[in-house]
Design a protein around this motif. Structure first.
Motif, PDB file in Angstrom:
ATOM      1  N   LEU A 198      58.419  35.841  59.345  1.00 18.30           N
ATOM      2  CA  LEU A 198      59.190  37.066  59.553  1.00 18.30           C
ATOM      3  C   LEU A 198      58.436  38.020  60.474  1.00 18.30           C
ATOM      4  O   LEU A 198      57.210  38.121  60.415  1.00 18.30           O
ATOM      5  CB  LEU A 198      59.440  37.778  58.221  1.00 18.30           C
ATOM      6  CG  LEU A 198      60.500  37.205  57.285  1.00 18.30           C
ATOM      7  CD1 LEU A 198      60.443  37.936  55.949  1.00 18.30           C
ATOM      8  CD2 LEU A 198      61.887  37.316  57.903  1.00 18.30           C
ATOM      9  N   LYS A 199      59.195  38.742  61.298  1.00 20.71           N
ATOM     10  CA  LYS A 199      58.602  39.759  62.165  1.00 20.71           C
ATOM     11  C   LYS A 199      59.298  41.096  61.930  1.00 20.71           C
ATOM     12  O   LYS A 199      60.452  41.143  61.505  1.00 20.71           O
ATOM     13  CB  LYS A 199      58.727  39.354  63.633  1.00 20.71           C
ATOM     14  CG  LYS A 199      57.900  38.125  63.993  1.00 20.71           C
ATOM     15  CD  LYS A 199      57.974  37.811  65.482  1.00 20.71           C
ATOM     16  CE  LYS A 199      57.094  36.627  65.839  1.00 20.71           C
ATOM     17  NZ  LYS A 199      57.118  36.316  67.299  1.00 20.71           N
ATOM     18  N   ASP A 200      58.575  42.169  62.215  1.00 20.92           N
ATOM     19  CA  ASP A 200      59.154  43.495  62.043  1.00 20.92           C
ATOM     20  C   ASP A 200      59.976  43.872  63.273  1.00 20.92           C
ATOM     21  O   ASP A 200      60.168  43.065  64.189  1.00 20.92           O
ATOM     22  CB  ASP A 200      58.065  44.534  61.749  1.00 20.92           C
ATOM     23  CG  ASP A 200      57.083  44.708  62.910  1.00 20.92           C
ATOM     24  OD1 ASP A 200      57.361  44.228  64.038  1.00 20.92           O
ATOM     25  OD2 ASP A 200      56.029  45.340  62.695  1.00 20.92           O
ATOM     26  N   ASP A 201      60.453  45.102  63.302  1.00 21.16           N
ATOM     27  CA  ASP A 201      61.312  45.549  64.396  1.00 21.16           C
ATOM     28  C   ASP A 201      60.589  45.595  65.733  1.00 21.16           C
ATOM     29  O   ASP A 201      61.224  45.640  66.786  1.00 21.16           O
ATOM     30  CB  ASP A 201      61.890  46.934  64.073  1.00 21.16           C
ATOM     31  CG  ASP A 201      62.778  46.906  62.842  1.00 21.16           C
ATOM     32  OD1 ASP A 201      63.302  45.821  62.523  1.00 21.16           O
ATOM     33  OD2 ASP A 201      62.939  47.961  62.198  1.00 21.16           O
ATOM     34  N   GLU A 202      59.257  45.595  65.706  1.00 17.67           N
ATOM     35  CA  GLU A 202      58.483  45.621  66.946  1.00 17.67           C
ATOM     36  C   GLU A 202      58.043  44.232  67.383  1.00 17.67           C
ATOM     37  O   GLU A 202      57.340  44.077  68.383  1.00 17.67           O
ATOM     38  CB  GLU A 202      57.257  46.523  66.774  1.00 17.67           C
ATOM     39  CG  GLU A 202      57.613  47.986  66.545  1.00 17.67           C
ATOM     40  CD  GLU A 202      56.388  48.878  66.545  1.00 17.67           C
ATOM     41  OE1 GLU A 202      55.259  48.343  66.473  1.00 17.67           O
ATOM     42  OE2 GLU A 202      56.551  50.100  66.635  1.00 17.67           O
ATOM     43  N   GLY A 203      58.419  43.212  66.612  1.00 16.58           N
ATOM     44  CA  GLY A 203      58.079  41.847  66.978  1.00 16.58           C
ATOM     45  C   GLY A 203      56.747  41.364  66.458  1.00 16.58           C
ATOM     46  O   GLY A 203      56.258  40.312  66.885  1.00 16.58           O
ATOM     47  N   ASP A 204      56.140  42.093  65.532  1.00 16.84           N
ATOM     48  CA  ASP A 204      54.865  41.687  64.945  1.00 16.84           C
ATOM     49  C   ASP A 204      55.118  40.986  63.609  1.00 16.84           C
ATOM     50  O   ASP A 204      56.045  41.332  62.878  1.00 16.84           O
ATOM     51  CB  ASP A 204      53.967  42.903  64.716  1.00 16.84           C
ATOM     52  CG  ASP A 204      53.612  43.604  66.017  1.00 16.84           C
ATOM     53  OD1 ASP A 204      53.335  42.899  67.002  1.00 16.84           O
ATOM     54  OD2 ASP A 204      53.625  44.851  66.041  1.00 16.84           O
ATOM     55  N   TYR A 205      54.266  40.025  63.288  1.00 18.39           N
ATOM     56  CA  TYR A 205      54.422  39.300  62.031  1.00 18.39           C
ATOM     57  C   TYR A 205      54.232  40.241  60.840  1.00 18.39           C
ATOM     58  O   TYR A 205      53.266  41.012  60.792  1.00 18.39           O
ATOM     59  CB  TYR A 205      53.413  38.159  61.937  1.00 18.39           C
ATOM     60  CG  TYR A 205      53.738  36.974  62.816  1.00 18.39           C
ATOM     61  CD1 TYR A 205      54.757  36.092  62.474  1.00 18.39           C
ATOM     62  CD2 TYR A 205      53.019  36.738  63.989  1.00 18.39           C
ATOM     63  CE1 TYR A 205      55.056  34.997  63.281  1.00 18.39           C
ATOM     64  CE2 TYR A 205      53.311  35.649  64.803  1.00 18.39           C
ATOM     65  CZ  TYR A 205      54.334  34.786  64.444  1.00 18.39           C
ATOM     66  OH  TYR A 205      54.635  33.710  65.239  1.00 18.39           O
ATOM     67  N   CYS A 206      55.139  40.138  59.886  1.00 17.38           N
ATOM     68  CA  CYS A 206      55.067  40.991  58.699  1.00 17.38           C
ATOM     69  C   CYS A 206      53.773  40.757  57.920  1.00 17.38           C
ATOM     70  O   CYS A 206      53.144  41.706  57.443  1.00 17.38           O
ATOM     71  CB  CYS A 206      56.273  40.737  57.797  1.00 17.38           C
ATOM     72  SG  CYS A 206      57.847  41.333  58.472  1.00 17.38           S
ATOM     73  N   TYR A 207      53.374  39.491  57.787  1.00 16.42           N
ATOM     74  CA  TYR A 207      52.150  39.217  57.032  1.00 16.42           C
ATOM     75  C   TYR A 207      50.933  39.782  57.750  1.00 16.42           C
ATOM     76  O   TYR A 207      50.023  40.323  57.108  1.00 16.42           O
ATOM     77  CB  TYR A 207      51.974  37.716  56.808  1.00 16.42           C
ATOM     78  CG  TYR A 207      50.745  37.402  55.979  1.00 16.42           C
ATOM     79  CD1 TYR A 207      50.755  37.575  54.597  1.00 16.42           C
ATOM     80  CD2 TYR A 207      49.561  36.970  56.579  1.00 16.42           C
ATOM     81  CE1 TYR A 207      49.620  37.317  53.835  1.00 16.42           C
ATOM     82  CE2 TYR A 207      48.428  36.710  55.825  1.00 16.42           C
ATOM     83  CZ  TYR A 207      48.462  36.886  54.454  1.00 16.42           C
ATOM     84  OH  TYR A 207      47.332  36.643  53.708  1.00 16.42           O
TER      85      TYR A 207
END
Length: 269
Positions: free
Chosen positions: A151-160
């Motif tokens: 999963l990635k956040d709204d900025e395209g970075d991995y949530c973990y």
């Protein structure tokens, strides 16, 4: 990917100010190898059959090619160390998420099936050997943790990656990732009520109705806790049925206090 449930609670979608830049992470210098599961010395408390199985499993194409995040999360010292660097943990997640999840799910399920046979680790598993139970749970939880770790956040970075490198949350945001491995979230935990947490829990809810998945034992209490402070519509409190799911075995769980101590030690030393 299972459908994502969005409630009416306010979600935090902006990156925390303490988040480290991917391009200025000084801890990421030098060569880097993707972490591996069980990279510390295994204990000697195995039957001969199980010791042979472990050696074969760790050298199998499924483990070496799929880089199972689910298998590494509780057993890899290198993963704990990589979690201290946004660059390194991102590189790790890129490797795990590049795998063919369909083939890897089939491969890890087959390894889990073999682990429980008399010719492998059935005796050790029945005797609650901690490393054997961790291996089994990590194998059967491959799919939910593949989906969640990618999963990635709204900025395209991995949530973990955000969860383990955000010093504001002090690692608490990473706690939900352990739910699929049968690690309960204690009632005092307060992960950030953001889109990542909501999407993670939406994935886990799809697997929690399957009694062969460790998350079936941990999801409901975690969802109840989260709904109390993120809002009643933030997560599905009741696990959503997973199409085609069937119970195949009873999952055993091991104590988790030492795991969490190790996690925070490596993350913030």
């Amino acid at each position: 990917m299972p459908p994502v449930y969005y409630g009416d609670a306010t979600r935090t979608t902006t990156a925390p100010p303490s988040k480290r830049s991917l391009h200025t992470d000084a801890s990421a210098s030098g060569d880097f190898q993707i972490p591996t599961a069980f990279d510390s010395a295994l204990n000697n408390n195995f039957t001969n059959n199980c010791a042979t199985f472990f050696k074969t499993m760790l050298q199998s194409e499924t483990v070496t090619g799929c880089h199972p995040f689910s298998l590494m999360l509780r057993t890899s010292n290198a993963l704990f160390k990589a979690s201290k660097s946004l660059v390194r943990i991102t590189q790790t997640l890129e490797a795990t998420c590049a795998a063919d999840s369909t083939q890897c799910t089939a491969g890890t399920n087959e390894l889990a099936r073999k682990l429980l046979t008399d010719d492998a680790c059935k005796v050790d598993y029945d005797n609650n050997n901690p490393q054997v139970v961790q291996a089994y749970n990590g194998l059967v939880a491959y799919e939910p943790l593949y989906l969640a770790s990618c999963l990635k956040d709204d900025e395209g970075d991995y949530c973990y990656a955000n969860a383990v490198t955000n010093t504001t949350s002090q690692g608490v945001d990473a706690i939900p990732f352990y739910l699929p491995l049968g690690v309960p979230m204690h009632s005092g935990a307060r992960p950030t009520c953001n889109s990542c947490l909501q999407d993670e829990m939406a994935i886990f809810s799809q697997f929690a109705a399957n009694s062969s998945q460790p998350v079936s034992q941990t999801y409901s209490s975690a969802a109840d806790t989260i709904s109390m402070y993120c809002g009643s519509a933030f997560v599905n409190v009741t696990a959503a049925p997973l199409k085609g799911a069937a119970s195949t075995s009873t999952v055993a769980f091991t104590p988790t206090i030492s795991l969490l101590i190790m996690f925070f030690f490596f993350l913030f030393q």
